[in-house]
Scaffold this motif. Structure first.
Motif, PDB file in Angstrom:
ATOM      1  N   ASP A 690       3.618  22.528   9.673  1.00 18.18           N
ATOM      2  CA  ASP A 690       3.852  22.662   8.230  1.00 18.18           C
ATOM      3  C   ASP A 690       4.858  21.661   7.683  1.00 18.18           C
ATOM      4  OD1 ASP A 690       2.083  24.713   8.262  1.00 18.18           O
ATOM      5  OD2 ASP A 690       3.521  26.311   7.917  1.00 18.18           O
ATOM      6  N   MET A 691       4.533  20.388   7.821  1.00 18.25           N
ATOM      7  CA  MET A 691       5.387  19.333   7.271  1.00 18.25           C
ATOM      8  C   MET A 691       4.842  18.884   5.906  1.00 18.25           C
ATOM      9  SD  MET A 691       7.590  19.360   9.617  1.00 18.25           S
ATOM     10  CE  MET A 691       8.623  18.207   8.727  1.00 18.25           C
ATOM     11  N   ALA A 692       5.753  18.629   4.972  1.00 22.23           N
ATOM     12  CA  ALA A 692       5.374  18.254   3.609  1.00 22.23           C
ATOM     13  C   ALA A 692       4.840  16.828   3.560  1.00 22.23           C
ATOM     14  CB  ALA A 692       6.573  18.398   2.683  1.00 22.23           C
ATOM     15  N   PHE A 693       4.041  16.550   2.537  1.00 24.34           N
ATOM     16  CA  PHE A 693       3.431  15.228   2.354  1.00 24.34           C
ATOM     17  C   PHE A 693       4.404  14.281   1.651  1.00 24.34           C
ATOM     18  CE2 PHE A 693      -1.053  17.332   1.861  1.00 24.34           C
ATOM     19  CZ  PHE A 693      -0.950  17.823   3.154  1.00 24.34           C
ATOM     20  N   GLY A 694       4.092  12.985   1.742  1.00 24.27           N
ATOM     21  CA  GLY A 694       4.803  11.977   0.970  1.00 24.27           C
ATOM     22  C   GLY A 694       6.212  11.690   1.418  1.00 24.27           C
ATOM     23  N   ILE A 695       6.542  11.983   2.686  1.00 23.75           N
ATOM     24  CA  ILE A 695       7.887  11.771   3.220  1.00 23.75           C
ATOM     25  C   ILE A 695       7.780  10.993   4.521  1.00 23.75           C
ATOM     26  CG2 ILE A 695       9.913  12.952   4.200  1.00 23.75           C
ATOM     27  CD1 ILE A 695       9.259  15.283   2.282  1.00 23.75           C
ATOM     28  N   MET A 696       8.686  10.052   4.744  1.00 24.26           N
ATOM     29  CA  MET A 696       8.683   9.264   5.974  1.00 24.26           C
ATOM     30  C   MET A 696       9.427  10.025   7.062  1.00 24.26           C
ATOM     31  SD  MET A 696       7.395   6.410   7.098  1.00 24.26           S
ATOM     32  CE  MET A 696       7.142   5.443   5.592  1.00 24.26           C
ATOM     33  N   TYR A 697       8.740  10.216   8.206  1.00 20.84           N
ATOM     34  CA  TYR A 697       9.311  10.946   9.335  1.00 20.84           C
ATOM     35  C   TYR A 697       9.359  10.058  10.572  1.00 20.84           C
ATOM     36  CZ  TYR A 697       7.844  15.091   6.607  1.00 20.84           C
ATOM     37  OH  TYR A 697       7.649  16.044   5.636  1.00 20.84           O
ATOM     38  N   ILE A 698      10.163  10.518  11.527  1.00 20.05           N
ATOM     39  CA  ILE A 698      10.126   9.947  12.864  1.00 20.05           C
ATOM     40  C   ILE A 698      10.547  11.045  13.840  1.00 20.05           C
ATOM     41  CG2 ILE A 698      12.518   9.099  13.061  1.00 20.05           C
ATOM     42  CD1 ILE A 698      11.267   6.507  14.280  1.00 20.05           C
ATOM     43  N   ALA A 699       9.989  11.020  15.046  1.00 20.27           N
ATOM     44  CA  ALA A 699      10.312  12.027  16.058  1.00 20.27           C
ATOM     45  C   ALA A 699      11.499  11.562  16.893  1.00 20.27           C
ATOM     46  CB  ALA A 699       9.108  12.287  16.947  1.00 20.27           C
ATOM     47  N   ALA A 700      12.241  12.533  17.449  1.00 21.28           N
ATOM     48  CA  ALA A 700      13.433  12.193  18.230  1.00 21.28           C
ATOM     49  C   ALA A 700      13.788  13.351  19.155  1.00 21.28           C
ATOM     50  CB  ALA A 700      14.606  11.890  17.292  1.00 21.28           C
ATOM     51  N   VAL A 701      14.673  13.057  20.094  1.00 25.79           N
ATOM     52  CA  VAL A 701      15.282  14.085  20.933  1.00 25.79           C
ATOM     53  C   VAL A 701      16.793  13.973  20.781  1.00 25.79           C
ATOM     54  CG1 VAL A 701      13.394  14.208  22.605  1.00 25.79           C
ATOM     55  CG2 VAL A 701      15.286  12.580  22.955  1.00 25.79           C
ATOM     56  N   PRO A 713       7.488   5.394  12.859  1.00 28.21           N
ATOM     57  CA  PRO A 713       7.613   6.243  11.665  1.00 28.21           C
ATOM     58  C   PRO A 713       6.226   6.594  11.129  1.00 28.21           C
ATOM     59  CG  PRO A 713       9.065   4.333  11.525  1.00 28.21           C
ATOM     60  CD  PRO A 713       8.146   4.087  12.676  1.00 28.21           C
ATOM     61  N   PHE A 714       6.116   7.732  10.456  1.00 27.59           N
ATOM     62  CA  PHE A 714       4.814   8.162   9.940  1.00 27.59           C
ATOM     63  C   PHE A 714       5.010   9.011   8.695  1.00 27.59           C
ATOM     64  CE2 PHE A 714       6.223  11.376  12.931  1.00 27.59           C
ATOM     65  CZ  PHE A 714       5.930  12.575  12.295  1.00 27.59           C
ATOM     66  N   TYR A 715       3.920   9.203   7.957  1.00 18.26           N
ATOM     67  CA  TYR A 715       3.938  10.035   6.756  1.00 18.26           C
ATOM     68  C   TYR A 715       2.545  10.618   6.542  1.00 18.26           C
ATOM     69  CZ  TYR A 715       1.635   6.118   4.362  1.00 18.26           C
ATOM     70  OH  TYR A 715       0.757   5.127   4.010  1.00 18.26           O
ATOM     71  N   PHE A 716       2.461  11.624   5.698  1.00 17.61           N
ATOM     72  CA  PHE A 716       1.191  12.201   5.285  1.00 17.61           C
ATOM     73  C   PHE A 716       0.900  11.766   3.859  1.00 17.61           C
ATOM     74  CE2 PHE A 716       2.682  15.229   8.497  1.00 17.61           C
ATOM     75  CZ  PHE A 716       1.559  15.314   9.322  1.00 17.61           C
ATOM     76  N   ASP A 717      -0.346  11.310   3.601  1.00 16.07           N
ATOM     77  CA  ASP A 717      -0.710  10.954   2.230  1.00 16.07           C
ATOM     78  C   ASP A 717      -1.072  12.218   1.456  1.00 16.07           C
ATOM     79  OD1 ASP A 717      -3.334  11.692   2.893  1.00 16.07           O
ATOM     80  OD2 ASP A 717      -3.989   9.619   3.229  1.00 16.07           O
ATOM     81  N   VAL A 718      -1.491  12.069   0.212  1.00 19.60           N
ATOM     82  CA  VAL A 718      -1.745  13.220  -0.655  1.00 19.60           C
ATOM     83  C   VAL A 718      -2.894  14.078  -0.160  1.00 19.60           C
ATOM     84  CG1 VAL A 718      -0.779  12.124  -2.714  1.00 19.60           C
ATOM     85  CG2 VAL A 718      -3.198  11.780  -2.149  1.00 19.60           C
ATOM     86  N   ASP A 719      -3.732  13.534   0.710  1.00 20.71           N
ATOM     87  CA  ASP A 719      -4.854  14.292   1.269  1.00 20.71           C
ATOM     88  C   ASP A 719      -4.535  14.873   2.641  1.00 20.71           C
ATOM     89  OD1 ASP A 719      -6.597  13.767  -0.936  1.00 20.71           O
ATOM     90  OD2 ASP A 719      -6.905  11.740  -0.142  1.00 20.71           O
ATOM     91  N   GLY A 720      -3.283  14.704   3.079  1.00 17.38           N
ATOM     92  CA  GLY A 720      -2.875  15.272   4.354  1.00 17.38           C
ATOM     93  C   GLY A 720      -3.228  14.440   5.567  1.00 17.38           C
ATOM     94  N   ARG A 721      -3.600  13.182   5.342  1.00 20.97           N
ATOM     95  CA  ARG A 721      -3.892  12.293   6.469  1.00 20.97           C
ATOM     96  C   ARG A 721      -2.604  11.644   6.962  1.00 20.97           C
ATOM     97  NH1 ARG A 721      -8.352  10.941   2.966  1.00 20.97           N
ATOM     98  NH2 ARG A 721      -7.055   9.260   2.130  1.00 20.97           N
ATOM     99  N   MET A 722      -2.446  11.588   8.260  1.00 18.48           N
ATOM    100  CA  MET A 722      -1.229  11.050   8.868  1.00 18.48           C
ATOM    101  C   MET A 722      -1.367   9.541   9.066  1.00 18.48           C
ATOM    102  SD  MET A 722       0.558  12.429  12.352  1.00 18.48           S
ATOM    103  CE  MET A 722       1.914  11.543  13.155  1.00 18.48           C
ATOM    104  N   HIS A 723      -0.349   8.789   8.618  1.00 16.39           N
ATOM    105  CA  HIS A 723      -0.342   7.328   8.748  1.00 16.39           C
ATOM    106  C   HIS A 723       0.931   6.892   9.462  1.00 16.39           C
ATOM    107  CE1 HIS A 723      -3.618   6.781   5.722  1.00 16.39           C
ATOM    108  NE2 HIS A 723      -3.089   7.888   5.208  1.00 16.39           N
TER     109      HIS A 723
END
Length: 948
Positions: A690-701, A713-723
């Motif tokens: 349940d991550m929100a769209f339109g925000i730049m993320y990155i995974a970490a430990v 880094p990745f984000y979800f577009d308005v249709d929920g596709r991950m880029h």
């Protein structure tokens, strides 16, 4: 906007859990989570592990359970057990001098608003942190307090008509708890009776009322003409100075007085008498200075008799500059008749025998007047719906349109007497809410919730019958007959449940709150918070939640641990609906309003605070070294999906990092990646739900006290596709950069202050021959404006003339001759407020500027000494300081291989930076090495910076 789940003193907490090693605490808390899941018949005992944590307070906890066991109250026993089992996850700061911190907070609230933050910081520095200690509730909360609180809460809950609509889980988590957040515990419910005795009463209060200028009253004080007062005049009241309002009313009624005044000294006080008898004594807040007029934030109620009344206001303390008095309505409403209205109805005026008639809107955002006309069979613009928006509040709309598309309002948000009734789309404004007050013969008066004035039908002099807001009068033109439409018979379906509707009684009291920037070291008690009515977002949310819970309305605090496209976090109050979901209840906003507090900030995750710990979260993050303080006690649940579209993010985990067991998903915070959620590493991968769209993320430990990122880094577009965002060093591009941080203040009200502002030139010092060189249109964008001047006439004097209501806000102004040479001169203009004088407009600092001592009539400019031809001018309005500035040194970075790589360093020679032959398709950041700290990541698309 800083979330403080354990207060800003939390660093001390993490070092010391009352003498226990942190790893021992985590082990014990996990054990408690497992024990909590066990269930048996009869009175289930409290787990021994919890009692061991209670230490010397063990006896107190056991007495509570034994009390309800002996009483035979299974419900209260289970409630006490629930509280006790979750007490190890709640804590507060304690100390022998804790009351001094509470006292300092109350003293801070009495300071002028602009000085409160600095005052509180100074007092905290004086008090220091010596003697403060962090301790868990299981070791502190006693028998008497718990029993008293549980009994009061159950008594309250059983009296509410909505108790049957909620589950035990909602009651346990959002009403039963003895604390709202991290404040000191206490008998705040009892204190509420003394602080707000009218809260919850069957009455409706208007937000504002009809205004009386005090210079028109009977007075022994001096009337002065000044800038800043509403009509240019104020009453100067020395000690024992007074004025008297002569009020004639056609009925006995109550009013609440609101004062607009200026008083620079602390604790200005007035005594109010009605018809010779003392009614109330009110301690007001100080204003910043004698030119800053503020409105009182108190409820000074008076009772008026039918006929003539004399209301005298006397100054009991330091001098006060009184501007006007507003008489707000207080109307009894034993039964909210809006709930009984038919689904379709007509509203007929009893004097003209005509019905309220809407018209087809010219365009969606165009306001137009509402008429009263003869009833016409089949006219759907006369068939209306009355929608209850909360206790004592409803909207009136035509059935022809959706209730949120078109409704009756006071035209242009006007609350003054004589305002006209109009139609406009519903914007959740108080001027669009109406109270139906029944008469003795089954008809109604319709009062504006905002104005406290009544709808009356009148002829407009052009042959039309219109709606006007007027004072109460015994006239049929103010009486309305509401009948079921001939097209349909039946009642409307309530928009909100009864508990949510009741929250409109709290709305009246949220108007008393004043936000200020103060970072609390020791959170104030709820009693102190209720008295002070000031603080940041954390205290603001606690204030609203405590008011709701006092009325038996389930409420809590939602928070985002970090914004997704800027720094800092945020929290806000929320009402819990019957289905367990929440409704944001923003301060000073009506129910359902999410537009008043619109801003471009994005929430990557939203959590809802609960009293019970989330055992799943505790199991996952309890095995890791927690990177953020707010994760320590996970008494919250993920409700992001209630706020925005969401999707799950799956990220492969390198073999070298799989041993961590837990991974985090991060957003950027000016300098670093900050975790906002977590996931369990399984089969060399992690899923963040349940991550929100339109925000730049990155995974970490979490590693070595910091965050070690992995993957792109990745984000979800308005249709929920991950880029994913992956830098290309092969494809090169030219980049033009204008800012290092997005202008997030674009929605702030002050950006409109330059609209219709005029840049003038003249050859007479009084500007009687002024010519407009340029008129600014629209709102400012935080950047420099460069305007070519095509007038070849030489002028000696130039100025910027601010529009009314703007305080002439402008931060920098520069003039150049046709050859580009800077034009300088003597600084001229009107008087500015302290630290914001006219000289600030020419000091070369874009963060300082002019602010007039009153809203209207101010200007600032230059006297060149002799006429000079002007070729162009540059200016910048109020801004955040993040535009590119000439002379500053900038570093330009790209994200490459898990780290920031420096691409270029240079000193700006213009207000833009142009870079050639740069790698493309990447994530970038621009840093100002000269000054400032705000900087934001961006991609570069279609020759524009795209901010994340």
């Amino acid at each position: 906007m800083c979330f403080q789940p354990l207060g800003s003193y939390s660093k001390l907490f993490l070092q010391k859990l009352s003498g226990m090693e942190r790893k021992d605490n985590v082990t014990l808390l996990i054990g408690i989570c497992g024990a909590y899941l066990l269930c048996s018949c009869g009175y289930r005992p409290l787990e021994e592990s919890v009692l061991e944590m209670a230490d010397e307070n063990r006896v107190q906890i056991e007495k509570v359970l034994e009390h309800y066991r002996e009483e035979g109250s299974r419900e209260k026993y289970d409630a006490a057990l629930f509280l006790a089992e979750n007490m190890p996850y709640h804590a507060a700061i304690h100390g022998t001098q804790i009351r001094q911190y509470d006292s300092a907070y109350l003293q801070m609230s009495r300071q002028p608003l602009a000085r409160r933050g600095d005052y509180y910081a100074h007092r905290m520095q004086e008090l220091g942190t010596k003697g403060l200690a962090f301790d868990l509730d299981i070791r502190r909360v006693g028998t008497r307090q718990l029993i008293s609180h549980i009994d009061r809460t159950f008594d309250l809950w059983r009296k509410t008509p909505w108790a049957k609509d909620y589950t035990d889980d909602v009651f346990y988590n959002y009403l039963l708890p003895y604390r709202v957040c991290d404040e000191q515990t206490g008998n705040w419910r009892q204190e509420m009776l003394y602080i707000y005795p009218q809260l919850g009463k069957e009455e409706v209060r208007s937000r504002r009322g009809y205004r009386i200028e005090v210079d028109t009253t009977l007075t022994d004080s001096e009337v002065r003409t000044v800038l800043g007062a509403s009509e240019g005049k104020m009453l100067w009241m020395e000690r024992d100075g007074r004025f008297t309002l002569v009020l004639s009313t056609e009925r006995a009624c109550r009013k609440s007085l609101l004062f607009r005044y200026a008083a620079p000294e602390l604790n200005p006080t007035v005594a109010i008498s009605v018809n010779g008898g003392r009614a109330d004594t009110v301690v007001l807040n100080a204003s910043n200075d004698l030119h800053t007029y503020i409105e009182s934030r108190c409820m000074a109620d008076i009772r008026l008799r039918q006929g003539e009344n004399r209301v005298t206001v006397a100054n009991c303390g330091n001098p006060i500059a009184m501007d006007y008095v507003m008489l707000r309505a207080v109307e009894p409403l034993a039964e909210d008749k809006a709930l009984d209205m038919p689904a379709e109805c007509t509203i007929r005026n009893c004097h003209y025998d005509k019905v309220l008639t809407f018209g087809e809107p010219r365009r969606r955002d165009a306001s137009s007047l509402v008429s009263l006309t003869d009833w016409e069979k089949g006219n759907r613009w006369q068939t209306l719906q009355i929608c209850s928006r909360g206790y004592g509040c409803c909207t009136i709309s035509p059935m022809q349109e959706h209730r949120d598309s078109l409704c009756l309002e006071a035209e242009f948000c006007n609350y003054m007497e004589g305002a006209r009734g109009a139609q406009f789309r519903y914007t959740f404004g108080a001027h669009q809410l109406w109270t139906l007050l029944p008469t003795s013969d089954g008809r109604y008066r319709i009062m504006g919730k905002d104005s406290g004035l009544f709808l009356e039908a009148r002829e407009d002099g052009k042959g039309n019958i219109r709606l006007y807001l007027t004072r109460y009068a015994e006239r049929d033109a103010q009486i309305w007959d509401i009948k079921s439409s001939r097209f349909f018979v039946g009642k409307q379906k309530p928009l909100y449940g009864s508990a949510i509707r009741e929250a409109m009684k709290v709305y009246d009291y949220t108007q008393l709150w004043k936000w200020c920037a103060c970072n609390t070291v020791v959170p104030p008690t709820l009693a102190t918070l209720l008295r002070s009515r000031t603080g940041n977002c954390h205290e603001e949310a606690m204030y609203a939640v405590s008011l709701c819970r006092y009325l038996g309305i389930p409420a809590t605090i939602d928070f985002t641990p970090h914004w997704g496209n800027r720094s800092q976090s945020h929290e806000w109050p929320v009402l819990i609906k019957e289905d367990g979901t929440g409704m944001p209840f923003y301060m000073k906003a009506v129910l359902g309003d999410t537009t008043t507090y619109f801003h471009p900030y994005r929430k990557p995750k939203v959590f809802r605070t609960r009293f019970a710990v989330d055992t799943a979260y505790q199991r996952i993050i309890g095995q890791d070294h927690l990177p953020e303080q707010w994760m320590l006690f996970p008494c919250y649940q993920d409700v992001t999906a209630e706020y925005c579209p969401v999707a799950d993010a799956y990220v492969p985990v390198p073999d070298t990092l799989s041993r961590h067991g837990v991974a985090y998903i991060c957003v950027f915070d000016n300098r670093r990646w900050v975790p906002v959620f977590w996931g369990e590493i399984l089969d060399n991968g992690v899923t963040f739900t349940d991550m929100a769209f339109g925000i730049m993320y990155i995974a970490a430990v979490s590693e070595h006290g910091g965050m070690k990122t992995f993957g792109d880094p990745f984000y979800f577009d308005v249709d929920g596709r991950m880029h994913t965002v992956k830098l290309s060093n092969d494809d090169r591009q030219e980049m033009t950069l204008r800012r290092k941080f997005p202008f997030l203040g674009a929605q702030d009200h002050f950006n409109a202050r330059m609209a219709r502002g005029r840049f003038q030139a003249a050859n007479k010092s009084d500007f009687s021959d002024a010519k407009d060189l340029h008129t600014f249109v629209g709102i400012t964008n935080g950047n420099w404006y460069d305007v070519e001047v095509k007038d070849n006439t030489p002028y000696r004097y130039v100025r910027y003339l601010g529009p009314n209501g703007s305080y002439c806000n402008i931060n920098e102004l520069q003039y150049f001759d046709p050859q580009g040479k800077s034009l300088n001169g003597k600084i001229i203009g009107t008087q500015g407020s302290g630290g914001q004088e006219k000289e600030k407009v020419f000091d070369g600092d874009i963060l300082t500027g002019f602010n007039g001592i009153s809203p209207d009539g101010h200007w600032v400019g230059l006297d060149f000494g002799q006429p000079r031809q002007i070729g162009r001018m540059k200016f910048i309005g109020r801004n955040d300081g993040n535009t590119v500035e000439v002379g500053d040194t900038y570093e330009f970075y790209c994200w490459d291989g898990g780290a920031w790589r420096l691409l270029d360093t240079r000193t700006a020679e213009d207000n833009v930076l142009t870079y050639k032959d740069m790698p493309s398709h990447g994530l970038y950041v621009l840093r100002d090495k000269t000054k400032g700290w705000e900087e934001r990541i961006f991609t570069y698309e279609d020759d524009q910076q795209v901010w994340w």
